[in-house]
Design a protein around this motif. Structure first.
Motif, short mmCIF file in Angstrom:
data_model
loop_
_atom_site.label_atom_id
_atom_site.label_comp_id
_atom_site.label_asym_id
_atom_site.label_seq_id
_atom_site.Cartn_x
_atom_site.Cartn_y
_atom_site.Cartn_z
N GLY A 1 35.18 40.40 36.60
CA GLY A 1 35.69 40.81 37.92
C GLY A 1 36.02 39.61 38.79
O GLY A 1 37.03 39.60 39.50
N ARG B 1 39.30 38.18 37.58
CA ARG B 1 40.42 39.03 38.02
C ARG B 1 40.68 38.86 39.51
O ARG B 1 41.82 38.76 39.94
CB ARG B 1 40.13 40.50 37.71
CG ARG B 1 40.73 40.98 36.39
CD ARG B 1 40.83 42.50 36.36
NE ARG B 1 39.57 43.12 36.76
CZ ARG B 1 38.55 43.32 35.91
NH1 ARG B 1 38.66 43.00 34.64
NH2 ARG B 1 37.44 43.86 36.34
N LEU B 2 39.61 38.82 40.30
CA LEU B 2 39.79 38.68 41.75
C LEU B 2 40.47 37.36 42.09
O LEU B 2 41.44 37.31 42.84
CB LEU B 2 38.44 38.80 42.46
CG LEU B 2 38.48 39.03 43.97
CD1 LEU B 2 37.12 39.46 44.49
CD2 LEU B 2 38.97 37.85 44.77
N THR C 1 44.07 37.52 41.02
CA THR C 1 44.90 38.48 41.77
C THR C 1 45.16 38.02 43.20
O THR C 1 46.27 38.11 43.72
CB THR C 1 44.19 39.86 41.82
OG1 THR C 1 43.84 40.24 40.50
CG2 THR C 1 45.09 40.92 42.44
N ASN C 2 44.11 37.54 43.87
CA ASN C 2 44.23 37.21 45.29
C ASN C 2 44.35 35.71 45.55
O ASN C 2 44.06 35.25 46.65
CB ASN C 2 43.01 37.77 46.05
CG ASN C 2 42.97 39.29 46.07
OD1 ASN C 2 43.94 39.95 45.71
ND2 ASN C 2 41.85 39.86 46.49
N LEU D 1 46.29 34.45 48.75
CA LEU D 1 45.61 34.85 49.98
C LEU D 1 44.32 34.05 50.18
O LEU D 1 43.99 33.60 51.28
CB LEU D 1 45.29 36.35 49.90
CG LEU D 1 44.62 36.98 51.10
CD1 LEU D 1 45.58 37.02 52.28
CD2 LEU D 1 44.15 38.40 50.77
N ILE D 2 43.57 33.88 49.08
CA ILE D 2 42.31 33.14 49.16
C ILE D 2 42.57 31.70 49.59
O ILE D 2 41.84 31.13 50.41
CB ILE D 2 41.56 33.20 47.81
CG1 ILE D 2 41.03 34.62 47.58
CG2 ILE D 2 40.41 32.20 47.77
CD1 ILE D 2 40.45 34.85 46.19
N GLY E 1 34.19 45.06 41.04
CA GLY E 1 35.04 44.67 42.17
C GLY E 1 34.23 44.27 43.39
O GLY E 1 34.35 43.14 43.89
N PRO E 2 33.38 45.16 43.90
CA PRO E 2 32.60 44.82 45.09
C PRO E 2 31.70 43.60 44.89
O PRO E 2 31.60 42.74 45.78
CB PRO E 2 31.76 46.09 45.33
CG PRO E 2 32.58 47.19 44.74
CD PRO E 2 33.25 46.59 43.54
N SER F 1 33.73 40.57 44.97
CA SER F 1 34.13 40.30 46.35
C SER F 1 33.08 39.47 47.08
O SER F 1 33.39 38.53 47.82
CB SER F 1 34.37 41.64 47.07
OG SER F 1 34.41 41.47 48.47
N VAL G 1 32.92 35.83 45.61
CA VAL G 1 34.04 34.97 46.04
C VAL G 1 33.96 34.69 47.54
O VAL G 1 34.40 33.63 48.00
CB VAL G 1 35.39 35.58 45.61
CG1 VAL G 1 36.54 34.71 46.07
CG2 VAL G 1 35.43 35.73 44.08
#
Lengths: 435, 435
Positions: free
Chosen positions: A18, A21-22, A25-26, A29-30, A310-311, A314, A317
């Motif tokens: 996860g 992937r995060l 994917t982001n 933005l990060i 996912g959470p 989150s 990160v």
């Protein structure tokens, strides 16, 4: 833009993948939020060949995860291996000793070794962060240690285990019994094959000890968390509670008891009765929620997904972004030397209302014996329901709610009944959450 | 221990005196958490002689609050004067120009001049923080800009005005009408003598624009918040909503609309119908709550006291502690130059269910005209209730809930009815909050 912050990822289970992937994917933005890109440089796990649904080829593979700590191309090690000791703890110590920041989701390790690791991190001048260790995607570590930092907090409590909450709210919705719902939850992947840590409250106790330390400025003391799980709760308990205007939730409750100028620490995980108009009564399924009460902010509630890849990613990160921004912070919201050593509070000092459930043989004199014990121990009964159990020949369920009073009186009453053949099994006591 | 962080306090209303009380009460704890003491050095307000219930003698008094910015004994200026322009803005600019950090609770100033001030703060290398500007004691600015920083957020919404929520939940509990509850709220001090900013949604719009900017990484755009208040809501609306399984709440809703590779910004404050099983349906009285939905964390909820001296002071001092810890951060979670300019989204693009309420003359043909307009505009009606109003001779209330469909269709239907003598007053439209 500044140089990337380089990450080594130890552990590639659902959370580890996860995180990959995060970050992929982001990424853009990060980088805007962190002021610099976050770049995974190396990964490690037990089995290299396993298909995890993410492409690991961009990252260096390290067979021995503890050697992540000494790689030259790493600024932050993310420990997602799990286990309070063993390789996770070795990796954590080595990472800090190597002058690298450590991010972990490992509540067991933090609950058992958090103070030692925090002291090492302070000495080494590196960050140690574990937002993902408590309540998954909910930024409650940050909420307490920074958002609520201006307050003297005297109570932190909440729903800290998604598996238990899923089981209890499913029992509530369907009227089914514990064992039945547990096996379904295991089939659906909401509960582990060995669910002991979850259903016996140990996982919630890990998290509660961490929250209490940060909230109260107390030395973390996992050993003194009084822990009970949900396996003894019957469908009939949930029905009785509902009839009285309550739902049943596994709640971790930490309170600061001030007396004679010194503080004592009360920490308990157990099923509670929650009034239906309390915000925690509406927390269903695998959702987590934490309430903190401060002397200026009043009551603050954080609610969200308590688990899942996912959470949890989150939260991991978010810690990494903090480090990229140069915000190191003190691990337990203040230096370890400032944390107060607090003796364990005796639960008998607490006052409250309790739900007590007995399973008793269906014979004359039982009710008289139980109510006499209550009277002799000074427990005042607010309501009482006796109900036959269809499934258990000759046994009936007796549920009572006490008026507010000292917990020690309830304990005394149950001691008076201990060993009596009026009880078919040990009684179950659940505290009622106050306003 | 390190040198104290020196604070100048401009504005000594309830929040300003709350900040003094908090810093005095929790001084020792704050110093442990911040790593250094927080010391108020000077204060300023319009009237020096007023009794505020706190002893101001330890602090230097400054008659001209804008000159706080140039005092040599100040590291952080706390602006609690209020007003989007005037002395507050002058003080803010001067503070930053003087190389000092600025903490403010002034949502109007941040909504109107936040980007300018943030750019100035970046150039000067000083912190600009405003946790207290949104949702009082709830650390939602920190929650979004740090706790949720790893996520692409596409929806932020919540109950952002305690006065409106108090009025609506009191109407709900008592069945009384708006004007009646408002005057009681004014008597009790829950609403201002001039309540326009609160009840017309302007205050919530200020806060929503700030949250949207931080959540989405968008340039703050208060001017494009579509705003409607609660003054037209009738006791009968609340009763109809309840019959259909909803409560009415003033909700600020911000959404990111992605289309053709570019993003549009939807921002609206208006009364909404909230399903009773949604967490926001249980937010009563002056409580605030904010929901953010991210692509990894899922749905996150923050809930707490949205106003009052204690909670607001808690947020102000949390910002001060961050500064004392050396955590400056980017004001809108990223540098102003990284914030994306997003055109306003047209509400007509949105799809959803709506509640539409008409007050109509009690005569033949009215229902036919209204339903024909709905048909001609392609609005599909899910349920409809017509109800006589005892108090208004000859007028009846007609409430309908639409099936999910484009908002543009509802707008078109109301345009078809515009000017019709079938309507005794303009219809009231409230969006229904989705799952």
């Amino acid at each position: 833009m500044a140089e990337p912050l380089r990450i080594a990822l130890a552990g590639l289970g659902t959370v580890g993948t996860g995180v990959i992937r995060l970050i992929e994917t982001n990424a853009e933005l990060i980088a805007r939020r962190a002021g610099r890109p976050i770049a995974i440089t190396s990964v490690s796990a037990r089995d290299r060949s396993k298909d995890r649904g993410v492409d690991l080829s961009p990252y260096a593979w390290e067979d021995d995860l503890t050697s992540m700590a000494s790689r030259g191309d790493v600024d932050v090690v993310v420990e997602l291996v799990g286990g309070s000791d063993g390789p996770a703890l070795t990796l954590a110590r080595n990472t800090i000793a190597g002058g690298k920041a450590l991010v972990t989701a490992n509540k067991a390790m933090v609950a058992h070794h958090g103070l030692e690791l925090a002291r090492r991190a302070e000495d080494a001048g590196v960050a140690l962060k574990f937002e993902a260790a408590v309540a998954g995607g909910i930024p409650v570590i940050k909420g307490l240690s920074e958002g609520a930092a201006a307050n003297a907090i005297d109570r932190v409590y909440g729903i800290l285990n998604g598996t238990c909450n899923y089981i209890l709210s499913t029992m509530e919705d369907t009227g089914r019994d514990f064992a039945d719902v547990l096996s379904e939850a295991q089939m659906l992947g909401y509960a582990e094959a060995d669910p002991t840590f979850d259903i016996e409250g140990v996982d919630a106790a890990h998290k509660l000890a961490i929250l209490a330390s940060i909230g109260f400025g107390a030395r973390l003391d996992f050993a003194s968390v009084d822990t009970a799980g949900i396996s003894r709760i019957l469908a009939a308990d949930i029905a009785q509670a509902a009839a009285l205007g309550f739902v049943i939730r596994l709640i971790g409750m930490a309170e600061l008891e001030s007396a004679d100028g010194s503080c004592r620490l009360f920490q308990r995980v157990q099923p509670h009765l929650v009034p239906v108009d309390h915000p925690l009564a509406h927390v269903d399924g695998a959702t987590n929620a934490v309430v903190a009460e401060g002397n200026f902010m009043g009551r603050l509630l954080f609610q969200g997904a308590g688990a899942g890849d996912g959470p949890t990613a989150s939260a991991v990160v978010a810690d990494i972004i903090d480090i990229a921004r140069g915000e190191k912070g003190a691990t337990f919201s203040m230096p370890v030397s400032e944390l107060e050593e607090m003796p364990r509070a005796q639960s008998g000092h607490r006052r409250g209302r309790n739900y007590i459930r007995f399973i008793v043989p269906d014979k004359p004199g039982v009710l008289a014996e139980i109510t006499a014990a209550m009277r002799d121990a000074d427990v005042s009964i607010e309501s009482l329901i006796q109900k036959g159990r269809a499934e258990a020949g000759g046994e009936v369920l007796l549920a009572m709610v006490t008026h507010e009073g000292p917990e020690s009186a309830v304990t005394r009453a149950l001691e008076l009944l201990d060993g009596s053949d009026s009880l078919a099994q040990p009684p179950l006591v659940m505290t009622i959450v106050g306003k």
